[in-house]
Design a protein around this motif. Structure first.
Motif, PDB file in Angstrom:
ATOM      1  N   GLN A  20       0.848  -1.192   0.000  1.00  0.00           N
ATOM      2  CA  GLN A  20       0.000   0.000   0.000  1.00  0.00           C
ATOM      3  C   GLN A  20       0.882   1.239   0.000  1.00  0.00           C
ATOM      4  OE1 GLN A  20      -2.506  -0.423   3.403  1.00  0.00           O
ATOM      5  NE2 GLN A  20      -0.851  -0.282   4.868  1.00  0.00           N
ATOM      6  N   THR A  22       0.539   5.952  -0.436  1.00  0.00           N
ATOM      7  CA  THR A  22      -0.234   7.159  -0.678  1.00  0.00           C
ATOM      8  C   THR A  22       0.461   7.927  -1.787  1.00  0.00           C
ATOM      9  OG1 THR A  22      -1.043   7.286   1.581  1.00  0.00           O
ATOM     10  CG2 THR A  22      -1.073   9.331   0.318  1.00  0.00           C
ATOM     11  N   GLU A  35      -4.210  13.919  -1.816  1.00  0.00           N
ATOM     12  CA  GLU A  35      -3.643  12.621  -1.448  1.00  0.00           C
ATOM     13  C   GLU A  35      -4.624  11.509  -1.798  1.00  0.00           C
ATOM     14  OE1 GLU A  35      -2.979  13.007   2.759  1.00  0.00           O
ATOM     15  OE2 GLU A  35      -1.129  14.150   2.470  1.00  0.00           O
ATOM     16  N   GLU A  36      -4.081  10.407  -2.294  1.00  0.00           N
ATOM     17  CA  GLU A  36      -4.880   9.224  -2.604  1.00  0.00           C
ATOM     18  C   GLU A  36      -4.189   7.997  -2.030  1.00  0.00           C
ATOM     19  OE1 GLU A  36      -6.860  10.655  -6.833  1.00  0.00           O
ATOM     20  OE2 GLU A  36      -5.132   9.310  -6.899  1.00  0.00           O
ATOM     21  N   ASP A  37      -4.936   7.198  -1.283  1.00  0.00           N
ATOM     22  CA  ASP A  37      -4.412   5.971  -0.686  1.00  0.00           C
ATOM     23  C   ASP A  37      -4.746   4.789  -1.581  1.00  0.00           C
ATOM     24  OD1 ASP A  37      -3.647   7.479   1.538  1.00  0.00           O
ATOM     25  OD2 ASP A  37      -5.519   7.060   2.598  1.00  0.00           O
ATOM     26  N   TYR A  38      -3.737   3.980  -1.895  1.00  0.00           N
ATOM     27  CA  TYR A  38      -3.912   2.819  -2.766  1.00  0.00           C
ATOM     28  C   TYR A  38      -3.462   1.538  -2.067  1.00  0.00           C
ATOM     29  CZ  TYR A  38      -4.650   5.880  -6.766  1.00  0.00           C
ATOM     30  OH  TYR A  38      -5.154   6.813  -7.629  1.00  0.00           O
ATOM     31  N   ARG A  39      -4.123   0.465  -2.429  1.00  0.00           N
ATOM     32  CA  ARG A  39      -3.705  -0.887  -2.044  1.00  0.00           C
ATOM     33  C   ARG A  39      -3.236  -1.574  -3.325  1.00  0.00           C
ATOM     34  NH1 ARG A  39      -7.121  -5.169  -1.752  1.00  0.00           N
ATOM     35  NH2 ARG A  39      -8.897  -3.748  -1.718  1.00  0.00           N
ATOM     36  N   LYS A  48      -8.386   3.405  -2.184  1.00  0.00           N
ATOM     37  CA  LYS A  48      -9.145   3.203  -0.941  1.00  0.00           C
ATOM     38  C   LYS A  48      -9.813   4.488  -0.484  1.00  0.00           C
ATOM     39  CE  LYS A  48      -5.903   1.687   1.659  1.00  0.00           C
ATOM     40  NZ  LYS A  48      -5.033   1.096   2.677  1.00  0.00           N
ATOM     41  N   GLU A  49      -9.067   5.590  -0.439  1.00  0.00           N
ATOM     42  CA  GLU A  49      -9.603   6.863   0.025  1.00  0.00           C
ATOM     43  C   GLU A  49      -8.790   7.994  -0.592  1.00  0.00           C
ATOM     44  OE1 GLU A  49     -11.062   8.129   4.246  1.00  0.00           O
ATOM     45  OE2 GLU A  49      -8.973   8.783   4.079  1.00  0.00           O
ATOM     46  N   HIS A  73     -12.346  14.179   3.093  1.00  0.00           N
ATOM     47  CA  HIS A  73     -12.108  12.757   2.844  1.00  0.00           C
ATOM     48  C   HIS A  73     -13.276  12.194   2.051  1.00  0.00           C
ATOM     49  CE1 HIS A  73      -8.929  12.073   6.041  1.00  0.00           C
ATOM     50  NE2 HIS A  73      -9.289  13.333   6.227  1.00  0.00           N
ATOM     51  N   CYS A  98       4.209   8.121  -0.542  1.00  0.00           N
ATOM     52  CA  CYS A  98       4.307   8.013   0.911  1.00  0.00           C
ATOM     53  C   CYS A  98       4.135   6.542   1.271  1.00  0.00           C
ATOM     54  CB  CYS A  98       3.246   8.865   1.583  1.00  0.00           C
ATOM     55  SG  CYS A  98       3.293  10.603   1.068  1.00  0.00           S
ATOM     56  N   CYS A 103       7.172  10.307   3.249  1.00  0.00           N
ATOM     57  CA  CYS A 103       6.925  10.763   1.875  1.00  0.00           C
ATOM     58  C   CYS A 103       8.242  11.159   1.200  1.00  0.00           C
ATOM     59  CB  CYS A 103       5.981  11.961   1.876  1.00  0.00           C
ATOM     60  SG  CYS A 103       4.327  11.564   2.506  1.00  0.00           S
TER      61      CYS A 103
END
Length: 128
Positions: A20, A22, A35-39, A48-49, A73, A98, A103
Motif C-alpha cells: 500500500q 499514498t 492525497e490518494e491511498d492505494y492498495r 481506498k480513500e 475525505h 508516501c 513521503c
C-alpha cells in the motif's frame, strides 16, 4: 510477492516491494495538497480513500465528502487501475510516494520530471 512498478509502456524503471502507498501532490494552480491511498493487488491498484485540503480550479469536493482534520475525505468506487497513468513535467512539480508515513518525491526512484518524458505509469507487478 506483489509490489509496485514504476515506468512507462511496460518498461520497469523501479520496483517497490510494498502492499500500500499514498500518492500525493500539490495542485499546479491552487497549490492545494491532494492525497490518494492505494492498495496494491494482483488485479491492479485499488483506490481506498482520497483527501483534498480545499476547493479550487478543477478540484471540486465531492458531495459525500466529510471534513476531518482540515481535509475533505471521500471514496470513489473504481475498478482496479492497471496501469495508473500520471502526467509528470518540470512545470507541474513532482508527485510524492508516501510509504509507511514517510513521503519522498517520485524522482528518488525514477529521476526528475522532464518535458521529453511527460508521463509515468504505476502498476502492480511481481517483485523479487
Amino acid at each position: 510477492m506483489i509490489g509496485l512498478c514504476l515506468g512507462l509502456a511496460g518498461v520497469v524503471w523501479a520496483q517497490l516491494p510494498i502492499s500500500q502507498f499514498t500518492l500525493a501532490w500539490d495542485h499546479t494552480i491552487e497549490k492545494i495538497r491532494w492525497e490518494e491511498d492505494y492498495r496494491v493487488t494482483k488485479q491492479g491498484l485499488v483506490l481506498k480513500e482520497a483527501r483534498i485540503r480545499g476547493n479550487g480550479a478543477g478540484m471540486e469536493v465531492p458531495e459525500d465528502a466529510r471534513l476531518e482534520n482540515g481535509s475533505w475525505h471521500y471514496q470513489r468506487q473504481l475498478p482496479p487501475l492497471q496501469p495508473l497513468r500520471l502526467g509528470r513535467t518540470p512545470e507541474a512539480g513532482d508527485y510524492q510516494l508516501c510509504i509507511n508515513g514517510a513521503c519522498n518525491f517520485m524522482s528518488r526512484w525514477v529521476g526528475i520530471p522532464t518535458n521529453s518524458q511527460p508521463f509515468i505509469q504505476m502498476w502492480s507487478c511481481e517483485t523479487g
